[in-house]
Design an enzyme around this catalytic site. Structure first.
Site, PDB file in Angstrom:
ATOM      1  N   ASP A  59       0.866  -1.178   0.000  1.00 59.63           N
ATOM      2  CA  ASP A  59       0.000   0.000   0.000  1.00 59.63           C
ATOM      3  C   ASP A  59       0.901   1.227   0.000  1.00 59.63           C
ATOM      4  OD1 ASP A  59      -1.693   2.182   1.016  1.00 59.63           O
ATOM      5  OD2 ASP A  59      -3.162   0.583   1.341  1.00 59.63           O
ATOM      6  N   LEU A  81       1.430   4.703 -10.517  1.00 68.46           N
ATOM      7  CA  LEU A  81       0.075   5.065 -10.961  1.00 68.46           C
ATOM      8  C   LEU A  81      -0.946   4.951  -9.834  1.00 68.46           C
ATOM      9  CD1 LEU A  81      -0.033   3.148 -14.387  1.00 68.46           C
ATOM     10  CD2 LEU A  81       1.053   5.311 -13.840  1.00 68.46           C
ATOM     11  N   SER A  85      -7.903   8.449  -6.995  1.00 70.57           N
ATOM     12  CA  SER A  85      -7.865   9.254  -8.221  1.00 70.57           C
ATOM     13  C   SER A  85      -9.150  10.008  -8.518  1.00 70.57           C
ATOM     14  CB  SER A  85      -7.530   8.345  -9.414  1.00 70.57           C
ATOM     15  OG  SER A  85      -8.655   7.537  -9.715  1.00 70.57           O
ATOM     16  N   THR A 126      -0.902  15.247 -13.057  1.00 73.25           N
ATOM     17  CA  THR A 126      -2.227  15.471 -13.639  1.00 73.25           C
ATOM     18  C   THR A 126      -2.486  16.923 -14.012  1.00 73.25           C
ATOM     19  OG1 THR A 126      -4.569  15.569 -13.034  1.00 73.25           O
ATOM     20  CG2 THR A 126      -3.031  15.484 -11.211  1.00 73.25           C
ATOM     21  N   GLU A 128      -5.101  18.293 -13.389  1.00 65.61           N
ATOM     22  CA  GLU A 128      -5.858  18.858 -12.265  1.00 65.61           C
ATOM     23  C   GLU A 128      -4.978  19.846 -11.476  1.00 65.61           C
ATOM     24  OE1 GLU A 128      -9.100  18.294 -11.757  1.00 65.61           O
ATOM     25  OE2 GLU A 128      -9.351  19.083  -9.730  1.00 65.61           O
ATOM     26  N   TYR A 150      -7.336  16.633  -4.036  1.00 67.49           N
ATOM     27  CA  TYR A 150      -6.625  15.728  -4.964  1.00 67.49           C
ATOM     28  C   TYR A 150      -5.542  16.505  -5.723  1.00 67.49           C
ATOM     29  CZ  TYR A 150      -5.866  13.108  -9.327  1.00 67.49           C
ATOM     30  OH  TYR A 150      -5.298  12.475 -10.403  1.00 67.49           O
ATOM     31  N   LYS A 154      -1.519  15.921  -5.491  1.00 67.62           N
ATOM     32  CA  LYS A 154      -0.760  15.570  -6.698  1.00 67.62           C
ATOM     33  C   LYS A 154       0.343  16.595  -6.990  1.00 67.62           C
ATOM     34  CE  LYS A 154      -2.339  11.717  -8.553  1.00 67.62           C
ATOM     35  NZ  LYS A 154      -1.505  10.638  -9.108  1.00 67.62           N
TER      36      LYS A 154
HETATM   37  P1  NAP Z   1      -7.745   4.390 -11.257  1.00 69.59           P
HETATM   38  O1  NAP Z   1      -8.420   3.585 -12.329  1.00 69.59           O
HETATM   39  O2  NAP Z   1      -8.587   4.985 -10.181  1.00 69.59           O
HETATM   40  O3  NAP Z   1      -6.640   3.447 -10.579  1.00 69.59           O
HETATM   41  C1  NAP Z   1      -6.019   3.789  -9.376  1.00 69.59           C
HETATM   42  C2  NAP Z   1      -5.185   2.628  -8.897  1.00 69.59           C
HETATM   43  O4  NAP Z   1      -4.554   3.000  -7.665  1.00 69.59           O
HETATM   44  C3  NAP Z   1      -5.986   1.354  -8.591  1.00 69.59           C
HETATM   45  O5  NAP Z   1      -5.255   0.228  -9.013  1.00 69.59           O
HETATM   46  C4  NAP Z   1      -6.064   1.368  -7.079  1.00 69.59           C
HETATM   47  O6  NAP Z   1      -6.196   0.076  -6.512  1.00 69.59           O
HETATM   48  C5  NAP Z   1      -4.706   1.941  -6.735  1.00 69.59           C
HETATM   49  N1  NAP Z   1      -4.612   2.445  -5.375  1.00 69.59           N
HETATM   50  C6  NAP Z   1      -5.498   3.240  -4.716  1.00 69.59           C
HETATM   51  N2  NAP Z   1      -5.071   3.475  -3.467  1.00 69.59           N
HETATM   52  C7  NAP Z   1      -3.896   2.809  -3.322  1.00 69.59           C
HETATM   53  C8  NAP Z   1      -2.991   2.656  -2.250  1.00 69.59           C
HETATM   54  N3  NAP Z   1      -3.203   3.230  -1.052  1.00 69.59           N
HETATM   55  N4  NAP Z   1      -1.875   1.906  -2.427  1.00 69.59           N
HETATM   56  C9  NAP Z   1      -1.663   1.291  -3.632  1.00 69.59           C
HETATM   57  N5  NAP Z   1      -2.497   1.399  -4.688  1.00 69.59           N
HETATM   58  C10 NAP Z   1      -3.598   2.156  -4.534  1.00 69.59           C
HETATM   59  O7  NAP Z   1      -6.901   5.579 -11.889  1.00 69.59           O
HETATM   60  P2  NAP Z   1      -6.331   5.740 -13.380  1.00 69.59           P
HETATM   61  O8  NAP Z   1      -7.333   6.492 -14.186  1.00 69.59           O
HETATM   62  O9  NAP Z   1      -5.817   4.453 -13.859  1.00 69.59           O
HETATM   63  O10 NAP Z   1      -5.123   6.753 -13.138  1.00 69.59           O
HETATM   64  C11 NAP Z   1      -3.812   6.272 -12.879  1.00 69.59           C
HETATM   65  C12 NAP Z   1      -2.996   7.374 -12.237  1.00 69.59           C
HETATM   66  O11 NAP Z   1      -2.931   8.488 -13.114  1.00 69.59           O
HETATM   67  C13 NAP Z   1      -3.570   7.905 -10.938  1.00 69.59           C
HETATM   68  O12 NAP Z   1      -2.488   8.253 -10.113  1.00 69.59           O
HETATM   69  C14 NAP Z   1      -4.332   9.146 -11.365  1.00 69.59           C
HETATM   70  O13 NAP Z   1      -4.424  10.050 -10.291  1.00 69.59           O
HETATM   71  C15 NAP Z   1      -3.437   9.653 -12.466  1.00 69.59           C
HETATM   72  N6  NAP Z   1      -4.084  10.426 -13.527  1.00 69.59           N
HETATM   73  C16 NAP Z   1      -5.167   9.927 -14.177  1.00 69.59           C
HETATM   74  C17 NAP Z   1      -5.737  10.655 -15.210  1.00 69.59           C
HETATM   75  C18 NAP Z   1      -6.936  10.127 -15.962  1.00 69.59           C
HETATM   76  O14 NAP Z   1      -7.594  10.935 -16.636  1.00 69.59           O
HETATM   77  N7  NAP Z   1      -7.221   8.834 -15.915  1.00 69.59           N
HETATM   78  C19 NAP Z   1      -5.177  11.891 -15.591  1.00 69.59           C
HETATM   79  C20 NAP Z   1      -4.057  12.353 -14.918  1.00 69.59           C
HETATM   80  C21 NAP Z   1      -3.495  11.600 -13.900  1.00 69.59           C
HETATM   81  P3  NAP Z   1      -7.650  -0.631  -6.276  1.00 69.59           P
HETATM   82  O15 NAP Z   1      -8.042  -1.160  -7.615  1.00 69.59           O
HETATM   83  O16 NAP Z   1      -7.359  -1.683  -5.284  1.00 69.59           O
HETATM   84  O17 NAP Z   1      -8.545   0.447  -5.774  1.00 69.59           O
HETATM   85  N1  GDD Z   2     -17.632  12.494 -12.098  1.00 67.12           N
HETATM   86  C1  GDD Z   2     -18.605  13.320 -12.485  1.00 67.12           C
HETATM   87  N2  GDD Z   2     -19.902  12.967 -12.287  1.00 67.12           N
HETATM   88  N3  GDD Z   2     -18.253  14.492 -13.055  1.00 67.12           N
HETATM   89  C2  GDD Z   2     -19.251  15.301 -13.478  1.00 67.12           C
HETATM   90  C3  GDD Z   2     -20.602  14.986 -13.324  1.00 67.12           C
HETATM   91  C4  GDD Z   2     -20.953  13.758 -12.690  1.00 67.12           C
HETATM   92  O1  GDD Z   2     -22.112  13.423 -12.506  1.00 67.12           O
HETATM   93  N4  GDD Z   2     -21.346  16.007 -13.853  1.00 67.12           N
HETATM   94  C5  GDD Z   2     -20.484  16.915 -14.312  1.00 67.12           C
HETATM   95  N5  GDD Z   2     -19.217  16.506 -14.085  1.00 67.12           N
HETATM   96  C6  GDD Z   2     -17.992  17.262 -14.405  1.00 67.12           C
HETATM   97  C7  GDD Z   2     -17.065  17.453 -13.216  1.00 67.12           C
HETATM   98  O2  GDD Z   2     -17.571  18.478 -12.357  1.00 67.12           O
HETATM   99  C8  GDD Z   2     -15.786  17.811 -13.943  1.00 67.12           C
HETATM  100  O3  GDD Z   2     -15.776  19.174 -14.274  1.00 67.12           O
HETATM  101  C9  GDD Z   2     -15.867  16.991 -15.238  1.00 67.12           C
HETATM  102  O4  GDD Z   2     -17.227  16.542 -15.344  1.00 67.12           O
HETATM  103  C10 GDD Z   2     -14.952  15.777 -15.272  1.00 67.12           C
HETATM  104  O5  GDD Z   2     -15.131  15.039 -14.087  1.00 67.12           O
HETATM  105  P1  GDD Z   2     -14.436  13.582 -13.898  1.00 67.12           P
HETATM  106  O6  GDD Z   2     -14.766  12.696 -15.032  1.00 67.12           O
HETATM  107  O7  GDD Z   2     -14.797  13.105 -12.524  1.00 67.12           O
HETATM  108  O8  GDD Z   2     -12.876  13.888 -14.040  1.00 67.12           O
HETATM  109  P2  GDD Z   2     -11.946  15.024 -13.393  1.00 67.12           P
HETATM  110  O9  GDD Z   2     -11.581  15.976 -14.486  1.00 67.12           O
HETATM  111  O10 GDD Z   2     -12.529  15.587 -12.165  1.00 67.12           O
HETATM  112  O11 GDD Z   2     -10.676  14.168 -12.954  1.00 67.12           O
HETATM  113  C11 GDD Z   2     -10.095  13.202 -13.841  1.00 67.12           C
HETATM  114  O12 GDD Z   2      -9.112  13.814 -14.637  1.00 67.12           O
HETATM  115  C12 GDD Z   2      -7.960  14.312 -13.927  1.00 67.12           C
HETATM  116  C13 GDD Z   2      -7.029  14.943 -14.965  1.00 67.12           C
HETATM  117  O13 GDD Z   2      -7.451  16.247 -15.261  1.00 67.12           O
HETATM  118  C14 GDD Z   2      -9.516  12.070 -12.997  1.00 67.12           C
HETATM  119  O14 GDD Z   2      -9.138  11.019 -13.834  1.00 67.12           O
HETATM  120  C15 GDD Z   2      -8.307  12.513 -12.210  1.00 67.12           C
HETATM  121  O15 GDD Z   2      -7.702  11.397 -11.564  1.00 67.12           O
HETATM  122  C16 GDD Z   2      -7.320  13.137 -13.202  1.00 67.12           C
HETATM  123  O16 GDD Z   2      -6.152  13.566 -12.530  1.00 67.12           O
END
Ligand code: NAP
Ligand code: GDD
Length: 323
Positions: A59, A81, A85, A126, A128, A150, A154
């Site tokens: 963890d 990763l 998140s 990110t 974000e 978050y 980050k």
């Molecule tokens: P995700 O689907 O939510 O996956 C997160 C992973 O982290 C899961 O495998 C989760 O394990 C693991 N995790 C959570 N808490 C942990 C802990 N305490 N110790 C070890 N592992 C832990 O996220 P993702 O979309 O693949 O994103 C991957 C990374 O990129 C994250 O760091 C996220 O913040 C970052 N990121 C994502 C985006 C995006 O748009 N997807 C954009 C920018 C940055 P469990 O399955 O057991 O919960």
């Molecule tokens: N989740 C969610 N649910 N978002 C909503 C909704 C809803 O019902 N309605 C509107 N939104 C809007 C959120 O307010 C936000 O502005 C946008 O949709 C995207 O929300 P998410 O899909 O939850 O993503 P995020 O941008 O907040 O965060 C994701 O992207 C980041 C990179 O910019 C995550 O993947 C983060 O882990 C990642 O870092």
């Protein structure tokens, strides 16, 4: 000798795609997995690689477990990763988010510094972190202004990565990735929430979709494209920081329109605005400039938002039909 990699967050969306990419390249893949009471390997199963990964218990909040995993894996490359998140949950769990997404990065970097300084390190930073944007198009030199616990956690993870690179000469890179989605996206994120609802509504299992701020704009790409950028960063001679984005921004509203129209529905007939999904502080717009990644890594996004959403709706139609 084949290379080896340790992926934290291997059960997440990006972890699964990255593991597949590295296995295809001949890597031995180790995955750090935190103990959960439910099955979290569904993504690895969907990609057909569940049995090809060496799972290590650990963890990110537990420095000893991270050290142990690193010593067992002896990896050439570490991809950090793992994270809490979901931005929305970070206001409800700000301390956990800070420990895992912030200090967890230091746990990983310290373990590398002490026990495996030759390992190359990737930090999942990110867009974000740009939050209340300080430039119309955000790149590596745009000042940060995070808007959620978050984003704040980050930002610490990003700077500690830069600091360990500069202090100890670690090959540590930070990928500032804009939103990226896929059929393996968690259901709580807006794109997947929409494509799942579109499938349910089309198949007569749901009538409405409740959303928050649909005027927010995001720069959305495909996760399968983005994990290639992560790998490319660790193949460079010098570690560095890179923005990874498409350079196109779209409102949540238009993303809904695309998803509903694909199955010949009108989003306005089904979407209901529910203040319960508004955030205490919003990131209104994100738009990345991936110029440096294009120039230095030779990376370009391959998937348009339209084809991404179609891919997600198709996958959800199959899943919902099977239920
Ligand atoms: P995700 O689907 O939510 O996956 C997160 C992973 O982290 C899961 O495998 C989760 O394990 C693991 N995790 C959570 N808490 C942990 C802990 N305490 N110790 C070890 N592992 C832990 O996220 P993702 O979309 O693949 O994103 C991957 C990374 O990129 C994250 O760091 C996220 O913040 C970052 N990121 C994502 C985006 C995006 O748009 N997807 C954009 C920018 C940055 P469990 O399955 O057991 O919960
Ligand atoms: N989740 C969610 N649910 N978002 C909503 C909704 C809803 O019902 N309605 C509107 N939104 C809007 C959120 O307010 C936000 O502005 C946008 O949709 C995207 O929300 P998410 O899909 O939850 O993503 P995020 O941008 O907040 O965060 C994701 O992207 C980041 C990179 O910019 C995550 O993947 C983060 O882990 C990642 O870092």
């Amino acid at each position: 000798m084949n290379k080896s990699a340790l992926i934290t967050g291997v059960t997440g969306q990006d972890g699964a795609y990255l593991a597949k990419l590295l296995l295809e390249k001949g890597y031995r893949v180790h995955g750090l997995v935190a103990r959960r009471s439910t099955d979290t390997r569904w993504r690895l199963r969907e990609l057909g690689i569940e049995r090809e990964i060496n799972y290590l218990d650990g963890d990110l909040a537990d420095a000893c477990s991270v050290q142990r995993a690193l010593l067992k894996a002896c990896p050439d490359e570490v991809y950090n990763l793992g994270a809490q998140s979901f931005v929305g949950s970070s206001w409800d769990q700000p301390v956990t988010t800070g420990i895992v997404d912030g200090l967890g990065v230091t746990h990983m970097l310290e373990a590398i510094r002490q026990f495996s300084p030759q390992s190359r390190f990737y930090q999942a930073s990110t867009s974000e972190m740009f939050g209340l944007i300080q430039a119309e198009r955000q790149d590596e030199s745009t000042p940060f202004y995070p808007r959620s616990p978050y984003g704040v956690a980050k930002l610490y993870g990003h700077w500690i990565t830069v600091n360990y690179r500069e202090s100890f000469g670690l090959h540590a890179s930070s990928g500032i990735l804009f939103n990226h989605e896929s059929p393996l996206r968690g259901i709580e994120f807006v794109t997947r929430k929409v494509t799942d609802a579109v499938a349910r509504i089309k198949l007569g299992k749901q009538r409405e979709l409740r959303l928050g701020n649909i005027d927010a704009k995001r720069d959305w790409g495909f996760a399968g494209d983005y994990v290639e950028a992560m790998w490319l960063m660790l193949q460079q001679e010098q570690a560095d920081d890179y923005v990874v984005a498409t350079g196109v921004t779209t409102t949540v509203r238009d993303m809904c329109r695309i998803a509903f129209e694909y199955v010949e529905l009108n989003y306005e007939d089904h979407v209901v605005i529910d203040p319960a999904f508004f955030r205490p502080a919003e990131v209104e717009v994100l738009l990345g400039n991936p110029g440096k990644a294009e120039r230095m890594l030779g990376w370009t996004p391959k998937t348009s938002l339209e084809s991404l959403i179609r891919m997600m709706v198709d996958a959800d139609l199959v899943r919902v039909a099977k239920e």
